[in-house]
Design an enzyme around this catalytic site. Structure first.
Site, PDB file in Angstrom:
ATOM      1  N   TYR A  53     -50.754 104.219  71.729  1.00  0.00           N
ATOM      2  CA  TYR A  53     -49.481 104.280  70.994  1.00  0.00           C
ATOM      3  C   TYR A  53     -49.539 105.522  70.124  1.00  0.00           C
ATOM      4  O   TYR A  53     -50.282 105.573  69.153  1.00  0.00           O
ATOM      5  CB  TYR A  53     -49.291 103.030  70.129  1.00  0.00           C
ATOM      6  CG  TYR A  53     -47.934 102.985  69.467  1.00  0.00           C
ATOM      7  CD1 TYR A  53     -46.883 102.260  70.034  1.00  0.00           C
ATOM      8  CD2 TYR A  53     -47.678 103.697  68.295  1.00  0.00           C
ATOM      9  CE1 TYR A  53     -45.634 102.241  69.442  1.00  0.00           C
ATOM     10  CE2 TYR A  53     -46.430 103.677  67.704  1.00  0.00           C
ATOM     11  CZ  TYR A  53     -45.411 102.952  68.273  1.00  0.00           C
ATOM     12  OH  TYR A  53     -44.172 102.936  67.687  1.00  0.00           O
TER      13      TYR A  53
ATOM     14  N   GLU B 265     -55.639 109.867  64.458  1.00  0.00           N
ATOM     15  CA  GLU B 265     -56.260 109.045  63.401  1.00  0.00           C
ATOM     16  C   GLU B 265     -55.206 108.303  62.579  1.00  0.00           C
ATOM     17  O   GLU B 265     -55.493 107.829  61.473  1.00  0.00           O
ATOM     18  CB  GLU B 265     -57.063 109.955  62.454  1.00  0.00           C
ATOM     19  CG  GLU B 265     -58.329 110.522  63.069  1.00  0.00           C
ATOM     20  CD  GLU B 265     -59.547 109.607  62.876  1.00  0.00           C
ATOM     21  OE1 GLU B 265     -59.678 108.984  61.811  1.00  0.00           O
ATOM     22  OE2 GLU B 265     -60.371 109.536  63.809  1.00  0.00           O
TER      23      GLU B 265
ATOM     24  N   LYS C 138     -53.717 105.432  62.577  1.00  0.00           N
ATOM     25  CA  LYS C 138     -53.905 104.063  62.087  1.00  0.00           C
ATOM     26  C   LYS C 138     -55.331 103.791  61.618  1.00  0.00           C
ATOM     27  O   LYS C 138     -55.541 103.131  60.612  1.00  0.00           O
ATOM     28  CB  LYS C 138     -53.538 103.061  63.181  1.00  0.00           C
ATOM     29  CG  LYS C 138     -53.331 101.651  62.649  1.00  0.00           C
ATOM     30  CD  LYS C 138     -52.502 100.849  63.599  1.00  0.00           C
ATOM     31  CE  LYS C 138     -52.007  99.550  63.025  1.00  0.00           C
ATOM     32  NZ  LYS C 138     -51.164  98.846  63.986  1.00  0.00           N
TER      33      LYS C 138
ATOM     34  N   THR D 206     -37.066 119.739  57.346  1.00  0.00           N
ATOM     35  CA  THR D 206     -36.696 120.208  56.015  1.00  0.00           C
ATOM     36  C   THR D 206     -37.533 119.590  54.902  1.00  0.00           C
ATOM     37  O   THR D 206     -38.047 120.289  54.040  1.00  0.00           O
ATOM     38  CB  THR D 206     -35.202 119.934  55.756  1.00  0.00           C
ATOM     39  OG1 THR D 206     -34.473 120.498  56.839  1.00  0.00           O
ATOM     40  CG2 THR D 206     -34.743 120.561  54.452  1.00  0.00           C
TER      41      THR D 206
HETATM   42  C1  LIG Z   1     -48.286 103.937  64.127  1.00  0.00           C
HETATM   43  C2  LIG Z   1     -48.970 104.944  64.977  1.00  0.00           C
HETATM   44  C3  LIG Z   1     -48.338 106.147  65.310  1.00  0.00           C
HETATM   45  C4  LIG Z   1     -46.908 106.424  64.942  1.00  0.00           C
HETATM   46  O1  LIG Z   1     -46.743 106.488  63.567  1.00  0.00           O
HETATM   47  P1  LIG Z   1     -45.276 106.272  62.931  1.00  0.00           P
HETATM   48  O2  LIG Z   1     -45.497 106.506  61.497  1.00  0.00           O
HETATM   49  O3  LIG Z   1     -44.860 104.887  63.270  1.00  0.00           O
HETATM   50  O4  LIG Z   1     -44.385 107.268  63.534  1.00  0.00           O
HETATM   51  C5  LIG Z   1     -49.050 107.074  66.031  1.00  0.00           C
HETATM   52  N1  LIG Z   1     -50.307 106.839  66.412  1.00  0.00           N
HETATM   53  C6  LIG Z   1     -50.956 105.699  66.118  1.00  0.00           C
HETATM   54  C7  LIG Z   1     -52.358 105.515  66.556  1.00  0.00           C
HETATM   55  C8  LIG Z   1     -50.301 104.702  65.394  1.00  0.00           C
HETATM   56  O5  LIG Z   1     -50.909 103.555  65.129  1.00  0.00           O
END
Ligand SMILES: *Cc1c(COP(=O)(O)O)cnc(C)c1O
Length: 457
Positions: free
Chosen positions: A157, A257, A259, A313
């Site tokens: 993700y 990194e 999360k 911005t």
């Molecule tokens: C949550 C997450 C994202 C995306 O971050 P957002 O702040 O929701 O856009 C990207 N990479 C990882 C591993 C995540 O857990």
């Protein structure tokens, strides 16, 4: 008089008057907030938060084991963040980093470079979310290397904007096609070894030797610990073997990194567990401590590719970066990285101790305060519970006073990513609530209808 004018006159008449009794927050939410932006796990509606607790409409305080998916790395209303943000808003050094530098953004970039391993000259880009930072990485790496293909992992993700989504491999994202030329590799999962690390590496080498020549590959995106795929810790040596192939073929290694980073894993950077030195590093979530802030660090040759190439911005605005500075300062001042390592180990140990009497727990794993509890129908066969069962555990935990979410490609993993400020007593209470919730769901105390609205992915 138009209908619009009538409405606005009615609104004016209410100014300064006590508001009429309002419907619940949840009902109002359902009427105005778009479903495309909702991922709800329980009926929880919030009116406030302090420390490691969230305050529900009606005043009940719930122990938060989610940190709101990770950003609340210092819990809620931490004085360090409140003070820093108040000061930054009291005298705002502009509201944008594009046309002029500001002290907070420059200081935060200096600190991020100082704490992140890497060689040669590097530069920092600021955004608002993990998604935009991964998007930026994708675009700038493609442009600067002149290569257009990427490799990422099934279950990954990386975000919800078109670029970051196009290189993600989560089952919840099959509504959007991957980008052309993307190669998705399996991520080795020690609990469910469909593919061993060796097999994945062999597949990668085979791709390189056949349909995906490495000289066409600009970068490999990888999570050092797969979060949303189910809190999967890769087998030792796997990440290093990926890095080795990147070096061999001049492919940029982009480590996400967002999360697991910034202390959560028990090391400042999760990739440090495997001794990596990534080319690009993406930060988000915890970096802003709840304010929208992300950062991308990379080699100067890539990050200076062209002026005005990735403009947002309010990226690097002095308020969000003040929060980022407060987060880094507090992680060090309160020893939170060590705390995540020690408390994480103790917490995972207590959860593992439940396995012998909670037949639904198949596995407890993670690094530091990123912990996954995989739920199964049968500990021997490891068959996953249906997602409704996981949702019931989350729902019951909410009833009992704790907030957590589920992840996993089968929707059967309870995810614990609490604030790093969680106390020992709070951790113990969290374990007791999870234990009770599992028992209660096993006894059938939560109905299918209760959780029907809360199985969104
Ligand atoms: C949550 C997450 C994202 C995306 O971050 P957002 O702040 O929701 O856009 C990207 N990479 C990882 C591993 C995540 O857990």
């Amino acid at each position: 008089m138009s209908a619009d004018q009538t409405t606005s006159q009615a609104a004016l008449r209410h100014q300064g008057c006590p508001r009429p009794p309002s419907p619940t927050l949840r009902a109002r939410d359902a009427r105005v907030i778009a479903n495309i932006g909702r991922l709800r796990f329980s009926p929880l509606s919030l009116v406030g938060g302090r420390g490691n607790h969230l305050i529900e409409e009606g005043g009940r305080e719930l122990l938060d084991l989610s940190a709101s998916f990770g950003p609340a790395i210092l819990g809620y209303s931490h004085p360090a963040i409140a003070t820093a943000v108040n000061a930054a808003t009291a005298s705002m050094a502009g509201a944008s980093l594009l046309a002029f530098p500001n002290e907070n953004a420059v200081a935060l970039a200096e600190q991020l470079l100082a704490i992140t391993p890497g060689s040669g000259e590097r530069r920092v880009w600021f955004g608002h979310s993990g998604s935009d930072a991964n998007d930026c990485a994708l675009r700038v790496v493609q442009a600067a290397t002149g290569r257009s293909r990427f490799i990422s992992f099934i279950g990954s993700y990386h975000g919800n904007l078109s670029g970051s989504m196009s290189i993600s491999g989560h089952t919840a994202m099959t509504h959007t096609l991957p980008r052309a030329g993307l190669v998705l590799l399996p991520y080795p999962d020690p609990y469910r070894p469909s593919f061993s690390a060796e097999e994945v590496l062999r597949l990668l080498d085979y791709q390189f030797a056949t349909s995906c020549p490495p000289q066409q590959v600009a970068g490999i995106f990888i999570e050092p610990l797969m979060s949303d795929a189910g809190v999967i810790v890769p087998p030792g040596g796997f990440l290093a073997a990926i890095q080795q192939r990147c070096r061999r073929h001049s492919i940029q290694l982009i480590v996400d990194e967002v999360k697991a980073g910034l202390g959560r894993s028990g090391r400042l950077h999760c990739f440090e567990h495997e001794g990596l030195e990534p080319d690009l590093v993406v930060f988000g979530k915890g970096l802003g401590g709840g304010l929208p802030l992300s950062a991308l660090i990379g080699p100067r040759a890539i990050m200076d590719h062209a002026a005005a190439f990735a403009l947002q911005t309010t990226g690097g605005n002095p308020v969000a970066t003040a929060a980022g500075l407060a987060v880094l300062r507090t992680l060090a001042a309160e020893g939170l990285v060590e705390r995540a390592a020690n408390l994480g180990q103790a917490l995972a140990g207590r959860l593992r101790a439940l396995i012998s009497r909670q037949p639904m727990i198949g596995d407890v794993r993670g690094r530091g305060l990123a912990i996954g509890i995989e739920l199964v129908r049968d500990q021997a066969t490891r068959e996953a519970v249906p997602v409704a069962t996981t949702a019931k555990v989350i729902y019951r935990a909410w009833q009992l006073g704790a907030v957590l979410f589920y992840v996993g490609l089968r929707g059967n993993v309870l995810e614990l990513t609490p604030p790093l400020t969680l106390s020992d007593a709070e951790a113990e209470r969290g374990v007791a609530i999870i234990d009770q919730a599992l028992t209660d769901v096993g006894r059938g105390l939560v109905a299918d209808a209760d959780v029907a609205p809360f199985m969104m992915w």
